[in-house]
Enzyme design. Structure first.
Site, PDB file in Angstrom:
ATOM      1  N   PRO A   2       0.804  -1.202   0.000  1.00 57.72           N
ATOM      2  CA  PRO A   2       0.000   0.000   0.000  1.00 57.72           C
ATOM      3  C   PRO A   2       0.846   1.264   0.000  1.00 57.72           C
ATOM      4  CG  PRO A   2      -0.198  -1.255   2.043  1.00 57.72           C
ATOM      5  CD  PRO A   2       1.038  -1.671   1.349  1.00 57.72           C
ATOM      6  N   GLU A   3       0.664   2.040  -1.012  1.00 51.85           N
ATOM      7  CA  GLU A   3       1.208   3.384  -1.041  1.00 51.85           C
ATOM      8  C   GLU A   3       0.030   4.321  -0.781  1.00 51.85           C
ATOM      9  OE1 GLU A   3       3.916   3.950  -4.342  1.00 51.85           O
ATOM     10  OE2 GLU A   3       4.111   1.801  -4.595  1.00 51.85           O
TER      11      GLU A   3
END
Length: 274
Positions: A2-3
DNA sequence: ACATTGACCTGGGAGC
DNA sequence: TGCTCCCAGGTCAATG
């Protein structure tokens, strides 16, 4: 996984489920993620109203009336909104049960994520206090980036992935943003021109916004709180595209390793300046 | 102060 | 089929 866009997508899925509710119960099924989990978390949070769910960088903040649960999704963490009858899956580590019957269920195979409790201002927590301005805010601009590149010998990719400079840009979006700005990932930060800084800031904002619209990027693990994948993977121009043709010039996309991380770029569009 | 590297974990895919 | 090796979206801590 997850960015920033994936964390934003997660937040946007959690908010409608958790609005105007209380934590009716909180169940922790593992001792620790990246760090030990507060042993009294269940007691501390029981019956506390959820004031808001916010994102800061890649952190999720569950603000309760008496404190804040700080989550980080690490590499493989994701939340699902479901009800009690849904059977547990492997690596379902935490359930936040809500007074409306719904469950916010956190799953994280690699356990690089974090779940922390703080009663102070979460933005002043040691993990959050030093992180840079939000990339989608006006505070993140060319002048700011240039100032943070000055005297830095590290390559520009390392700098934009440094959360103390700007949080939320991870390995995928770093490559994508540099491609869009036509800057080589090997460029030394101190060599960045004003023009390049301006283009890079615009590129980062544009890439992140588009990815949020698509519900993030799913390569493997990530899914939104509804279990659906993000669709930005189909829009990636360079990440994971080694050997494919550049969409701008038809050259072959190359893969190199920087800071032990896969880095993709078009050697023709993103020429090193020195 | 800055730059680089190792460490934390599990799972999936490639190759033998 | 099963083993081993390598790779993966993050980032803190320790080292130079």
């Amino acid at each position: 996984m997850p960015e920033l866009p994936e964390v934003e997508t997660t937040k946007n899925g959690l908010i409608p489920a958790a609005e105007n509710t209380k934590v009716s119960d909180l169940i922790v099924r593992c001792k620790a993620l990246r760090w030990p989990i507060e042993k009294n978390l269940s007691i501390l949070t029981k019956n506390q109203p959820i004031i808001s769910i916010e994102r800061r960088g890649k952190y999720l903040l569950f603000r309760l009336s008496n404190g804040t649960i700080i989550f980080h999704l690490g590499m493989s963490g994701h939340f699902k909104v479901c009800d009690k009858s849904v059977p547990l899956k492997k690596h379902d580590h935490i359930d936040i049960e809500l007074s409306n019957g719904k469950i916010l269920r956190y799953n994280d195979p690699r356990r690089f994520g974090a779940c922390l409790w703080t009663e102070g201002d979460p933005l002043c927590h040691p993990l959050l206090v030093d992180i840079g301005p939000e990339p989608l805010s006006r505070a993140f601009n060319a002048g700011y980036l240039l100032k943070n590149c000055k005297n830095k010998k590290a390559n520009i990719k390392a700098v934009i992935m440094n959360s103390k400079v700007v949080p939320g840009v991870g390995n995928i979006y770093a490559s994508e943003s540099l491609f869009l700005a036509k800057i080589s990932p090997l460029t030394k930060a101190c060599d960045l021109t004003e023009n390049q800084a301006s283009n890079l800031v615009k590129a980062i904002k544009s890439v992140l916004k588009k990815a949020i619209k698509q519900g993030g990027t799913t390569l493997k693990d990530f899914s939104g709180t509804d279990g659906k994948p993000g669709y930005f993977a189909q829009k990636l121009k360079v990440y994971g595209m080694a050997g494919h043709k550049c969409t701008a010039c038809n050259s072959e996309i190359e893969k190199i390793v920087l800071q032990q991380r896969a880095t993709y770029f078009c050697p023709n569009c993103q020429k090193a300046t020195n």
